[in-house]
Design a protein around this motif. Structure first.
Motif, PDB file in Angstrom:
ATOM      1  N   ILE A 181      -6.261  -1.184  -3.210  1.00  0.00           N
ATOM      2  CA  ILE A 181      -5.055  -0.351  -3.325  1.00  0.00           C
ATOM      3  C   ILE A 181      -5.113   0.506  -4.589  1.00  0.00           C
ATOM      4  O   ILE A 181      -4.873   1.712  -4.555  1.00  0.00           O
TER       5      ILE A 181
ATOM      6  N   LEU B 297       0.839  -1.198   0.000  1.00  0.00           N
ATOM      7  CA  LEU B 297       0.000   0.000   0.000  1.00  0.00           C
ATOM      8  C   LEU B 297       0.880   1.257   0.000  1.00  0.00           C
ATOM      9  O   LEU B 297       0.773   2.104  -0.886  1.00  0.00           O
TER      10      LEU B 297
ATOM     11  N   LEU C 230      -7.480   3.365  -4.157  1.00  0.00           N
ATOM     12  CA  LEU C 230      -6.928   4.432  -3.315  1.00  0.00           C
ATOM     13  C   LEU C 230      -5.908   5.262  -4.088  1.00  0.00           C
ATOM     14  O   LEU C 230      -5.871   6.491  -4.009  1.00  0.00           O
ATOM     15  N   ILE C 231      -5.081   4.555  -4.863  1.00  0.00           N
ATOM     16  CA  ILE C 231      -4.065   5.257  -5.644  1.00  0.00           C
ATOM     17  C   ILE C 231      -4.717   6.187  -6.658  1.00  0.00           C
ATOM     18  O   ILE C 231      -4.299   7.330  -6.843  1.00  0.00           O
TER      19      ILE C 231
ATOM     20  N   ASN D 239      -6.038   9.252  -5.039  1.00  0.00           N
ATOM     21  CA  ASN D 239      -4.934  10.157  -4.726  1.00  0.00           C
ATOM     22  C   ASN D 239      -4.459  10.920  -5.955  1.00  0.00           C
ATOM     23  O   ASN D 239      -4.214  12.125  -5.909  1.00  0.00           O
TER      24      ASN D 239
ATOM     25  N   PHE E 152       1.746   3.531  -3.443  1.00  0.00           N
ATOM     26  CA  PHE E 152       1.347   4.927  -3.324  1.00  0.00           C
ATOM     27  C   PHE E 152       2.501   5.845  -3.690  1.00  0.00           C
ATOM     28  O   PHE E 152       2.368   6.780  -4.478  1.00  0.00           O
ATOM     29  N   TYR E 153       3.628   5.548  -3.101  1.00  0.00           N
ATOM     30  CA  TYR E 153       4.834   6.343  -3.359  1.00  0.00           C
ATOM     31  C   TYR E 153       5.171   6.328  -4.845  1.00  0.00           C
ATOM     32  O   TYR E 153       5.401   7.372  -5.462  1.00  0.00           O
TER      33      TYR E 153
ATOM     34  N   ASN F 281       3.344   5.644  -7.401  1.00  0.00           N
ATOM     35  CA  ASN F 281       2.369   6.300  -8.247  1.00  0.00           C
ATOM     36  C   ASN F 281       2.441   7.820  -8.137  1.00  0.00           C
ATOM     37  O   ASN F 281       2.332   8.528  -9.145  1.00  0.00           O
ATOM     38  N   SER F 282       2.671   8.327  -6.949  1.00  0.00           N
ATOM     39  CA  SER F 282       2.746   9.779  -6.836  1.00  0.00           C
ATOM     40  C   SER F 282       3.970  10.302  -7.589  1.00  0.00           C
ATOM     41  O   SER F 282       3.963  11.404  -8.119  1.00  0.00           O
TER      42      SER F 282
END
Lengths: 255, 698
Positions: B168, B72, B171-172, B175, B76-77, B79-80
């Protein structure tokens, strides 16, 4: 007078990556620059100015033709020595300054000397008079992002001069400057030139060109015309250049 | 706009950004694969059939949880990072007339495509490899189960993976949408071209970081007491983590500044460009390099110490136990350990062995009085005196003392030692005792006639760190002690504390068996249950407050129990190590790409100013080498300094020697380094191709 740069029948053809279409950027360019001259090259976008400058800067190779700098043919220099040659003989001033933002102004100016393996004391003793002359003594420790465009360009000029080059190549040096900075820079170029520095400047600006001794006009990959300033006042020379440009743009073949 | 267009745009933008997206998708696939495999193993029925399966299951459930959390955070990292790099593209879309709503639709389509590809890829590879990982797990647990169905699919694991990773991805996506929503188009276009201030060295933080690191290292090096090492270990870990971040973030900048100030050093071709660019690089990357460094260190510590526990297991158990099967008959009063009891024991034993058609070999038996003593210089505090003097600092000064009659010693070791009254032979482990007399505060003092250097077993736990001492004493005196100690033990000490701190009297029977580990455990169980029955009867006859007890142990069972835990830990360590390594690869890769784009323009300027391609390449090399190998180098240094402390902590539970652990750590480090170099080769290729593309640009 001694010629410092000889350009003889230089031709440059680009082959596009796909399809093999050939684009003739320079058809046949010949001219000579004497030592101590201040020459401006003018022409429309796409006329081949930048190509010519890149070839003179040995960043690009001509398809055919000969370029001699101080009697030495560029094509005789081996690939691995070309950077060294460039460093030792040519100084560059670019439109967008091309200062490295990771270096202070001082270090930016030192860059070519460091590459040439000079010691700090020698670099420093060379820098001081130039920096004084260019009025950048106070900003030497600052970083490019902290100073104005005019100051950046003066730093770039200092970087070009510090190697005592045979020829300074300037590519639209006033392109990114406001009018006050432009005036200052052009004045500076004149001063440097009067001290004996040979300058070759590519420009769009009639004003910039009017500061030179001679203006070469390029159209469709050839030298279309050239005019000397001679004893003319700058205003008259400006008018001459402007007239020639009008002819150049409207396409008339009249000289 | 039609839906088809969005899909087309989404596919195109993934394709156009394949340098960014392929590694991202690969990471997703990898994470899903590992998650599936772990889930598959958790759900697999085989765990209930094999020994150690239960422990393994517990660990795997824990591991799956860690993997889930890590996936997770990490995805996230990643993808950002992708979104950040693509902001310009979004800005362009926006200016060309696509509303944020349209961009959101493109993003949605992209997410769906990525999710589908990743899930299919991850589950496919997961199913493919789950059989192998199951074999690996069985191998680590040393289970001799015939395992034929290599390729089977656990549908519940498939469902778990799909549900979890869909969440996940969702959520991504949210974001990413949030990031696009809160940005202005002009900012989006410009986001890459903001001038950067030169980093300032924060000397205070750098110095504090150095001091903290020095303190942590000193702690790790100076700790001698294993119990203290455990408590200090976590303190040291936290200190090292904090100081690593401090040093990477501001210490590195400070170092570059120092180098810059040294004009002779700085104004050299090789250093000039590198040092000044490193300054910026470290400022931007300090935090992520520190994270990588800590990840490296953790993976290495985890795998090498668990491997140390696991491998060391084989060698040590027997050394400690002495014989395959040990039977202890103990009491708190000598009068109950009589011939009747002894006879029962022997009868039961021979009955069982003849039933199983086995013979006991190398039988030994001896009497032991055991008690704890606090070593206070020459004097050893025993009995009640320990309770009054013990504290944490003193834990490493407590030794188990075993009094054994000299005749038993002679019989077992095949010696012929004779002792007078008041004379003893001493065999001690783990501490120096260089006196000619040994003084106990309660039992009295004895002259040490000789120190011997071996006995059949060491009786104590597996730890080489725990102190133990055998005192071989004349038979007469042993009997006196034997008789008096029974009463001495209970004097003034309430029953509840009996087990905690005082002496025991026991008889030890030990022998070897020629059979498999399973058989050995089976026999041990049988002995144990029969003895329990017998002593249950006996205890009914005893006076109140007194008891007889028996305990049995076998090398095979000890090994199995340790194997369960360490094997499961090792397996978990390997799985998590694999996850972390892959995460590191991706962080590194993205780092190289970012830097590649940033360096592109810089190097084209340098070329114009007169730097040769060779010099540029050399400079690039030295920079990426530094950025790349700094974390693993520092991790290596951390490892070296932590070694003493880890050794101490492990010594509480492990049999492995420190030297052995060192070799293991080194092997782990080397394997890791090979991985690391591979990552380097792959990612630096990507970097060079980006930097070089500036050549063609002009």
């Amino acid at each position: 007078m001694v010629s410092i740069l000889e350009v003889n029948d230089v031709k440059k053809i680009y082959t596009t990556r796909f399809g093999g279409n050939k684009v003739e950027a320079l058809k046949s360019v010949s001219f000579v620059v004497e030592k101590g001259e201040y020459v401006a090259i003018m022409g429309e976008s796409g006329s081949g100015k930048t190509t010519l400058l890149n070839i003179l800067a040995s960043l690009d190779k001509p398809t055919s033709g000969i370029i001699k700098l101080d009697g030495k043919s560029l094509s005789d220099i081996k690939e691995k020595n070309i950077s060294e040659f460039r460093r030792d003989n040519l100084g560059f001033v670019f439109q967008d300054f091309n200062l490295l933002d990771t270096f202070s102004i001082e270090d930016n100016i030192y860059l070519p000397l460091v590459l040439a393996g000079k010691t700090y004391s020698e670099m420093n003793s060379r820098l001081i008079p130039i920096a004084e002359h260019l009025g950048i003594i106070d900003i030497l420790k600052k970083y490019p992002y902290e100073v104005s465009g005019g100051q950046k360009q003066r730093a770039a000029v200092a970087r070009a001069l510090i190697t005592n080059p045979k020829l300074v190549l300037a590519d639209e040096p006033t392109g990114a400057l406001d009018s006050k900075s432009t005036d200052e820079l052009l004045h500076l170029f004149n001063e440097i030139n009067q001290k004996g520095q040979t300058i070759l400047m590519v420009t769009h600006s009639v004003k910039a060109a009017s500061h030179a001794n001679r203006v070469l006009f390029i159209k469709d990959g050839e030298v279309f015309n050239q005019i000397y300033r001679g004893d003319k006042s700058r205003e008259i020379f400006y008018q001459n250049i402007s007239d020639t440009l009008t002819v150049l743009v409207t396409g008339g073949g009249i000289k | 706009m039609k839906r088809g267009l969005y899909i087309k745009l989404a596919v195109q933008s993934i394709r156009k950004n394949k340098r960014l997206y392929i590694p991202y998708i690969l990471t997703c696939i990898y994470m899903i694969m590992i998650f599936y495999i772990t889930s598959f193993l958790v759900n697999s029925g085989i765990l209930s059939e094999i020994r150690g399966g239960f422990t393994m299951r517990e660990f795997l459930v824990l591991g799956r949880f860690i993997i889930a959390i890590f996936s997770l955070i990490f995805l996230f990292y990643a993808n950002s990072f992708l979104i950040k790099r693509r902001k310009k593209e979004f800005g362009l879309y926006n200016i060309l007339g696509m509303g944020k709503r349209n961009i959101a639709k493109v993003l949605l389509n992209e997410s769906i495509i990525i999710a589908v590809i990743s899930l299919i890829g991850g589950l496919f590879t997961g199913v493919l490899l789950s059989g192998f990982s199951k074999l690996g797990m069985l191998k680590i647990l040393k289970a001799d189960i015939e395992y034929s169905t290599v390729f089977d699919i656990s549908f519940s694991a498939v469902a778990e993976s799909i549900v979890f990773f869909t969440i996940i991805f969702l959520l991504i996506l949210i974001n990413a949408l949030r990031q696009v929503h809160f940005s202005k188009p002009i900012e989006l276009l410009r986001s890459e071209n903001t001038g950067e201030k030169p980093p300032k060295a924060n000397w205070v933080i750098s110095v504090i970081g150095l001091i903290i690191l020095a303190v942590a290292y000193y702690m790790a090096l100076s700790v001698k007491n294993p119990i203290k090492a455990v408590t200090l270990f976590f303190v040291a870990v936290v200190l090292v983590i904090i100081s690593t971040y401090m040093l990477f973030i501001s210490g590195s900048v400070a170092l570059c500044k120092i180098l810059q100030k040294n004009k002779k050093y700085y104004y050299k071709i090789n250093h000039f460009v590198s040092v000044s660019s490193m300054l910026y690089r470290m400022k931007r990357n300090g935090a992520s390099l520190a994270s990588i460094c800590i990840l490296c260190t953790m993976v290495l510590v985890m795998i090498s110490s668990v491997a140390g526990l696991y491998v060391g297991l084989e060698n040590g158990v027997r050394d400690v136990m002495g014989r395959d099967i040990s039977i202890v008959i103990g009491t708190n009063n000598i009068k109950y350990l009589n011939e009747k009891v002894e006879k029962t024991i022997k009868n039961v034993l021979s009955e069982i062995l003849s039933e199983e058609n086995m013979t006991a070999k190398d039988i030994i038996e001896y009497n032991v009085i055991s008690f704890e003593g606090y070593i206070n210089g020459q004097e050893i505090l025993d009995g009640n005196d320990i309770i009054n003097n013990i504290n944490i600092d003193g834990v490493d000064k407590i030794s188990s003392f075993y009094l054994v009659p000299i005749s038993d010693y002679n019989k077992i070791m095949g010696k012929d030692e004779k002792l007078n009254r008041g004379e003893v032979l001493l065999y001690n482990k783990g501490f120096d005792y260089n006196y000619d007399k040994i003084k106990f505060s309660n039992i009295g003092e004895f002259k040490i006639k000789k120190k011997v250097d071996s006995f059949v077993s060491s009786l104590s736990t597996y730890s080489p760190q725990f102190l133990s001492s055998f005192i071989f004493i004349s038979d007469i005196e042993f009997e006196e002690c034997w008789n008096s100690t029974g009463e001495m033990i209970n004097d003034g000490i309430p029953d509840e504390q009996y087990y905690q701190n005082t002496s025991k009297l026991f008889k030890l029977y030990q022998f070897d068996l020629d059979c498999s580990d399973e058989k050995e455990i089976y026999i041990e169980d049988k002995i144990h249950s029969l003895y329990c029955d017998n002593f249950y009867d006996y205890n009914d006859d005893l006076d109140s407050g007194y008891f007889l007890y028996s305990s049995t142990s076998s090398v095979a069972r000890e090994k199995e129990e340790i194997l369960e835990i360490y094997g499961s830990l090792l397996f978990l360590g390997i799985i998590l190590g694999m996850v972390f390594i892959f995460a590191m690869i991706l962080i590194m890769y993205y780092k190289q790409i970012t830097e590649g784009y940033e360096d592109q323009s810089r190097f084209s300027i340098m070329q114009k100013v007169g730097m040769t391609k060779k010099e540029i390449k050399k400079s690039i090399n030295s920079q990426i080498l530094t950025v790349f190998f700094l974390p693993i180098l520092i991790a290596g240094v951390h490892l070296i300094f932590s070694f003493n402390m880890i050794g101490k902590v492990l010594s509480l539970i492990s049999l492995a020697s420190l030297g052995f652990l060192g070799v293991l750590t080194l092997i782990c480090f080397l394997i890791f380094a090979v991985f690391y170099i591979l990552i380097y080769i792959i990612t630096s290729k990507a970097y060079y191709s980006i930097v070089k593309s500036s050549d063609n640009g002009d």
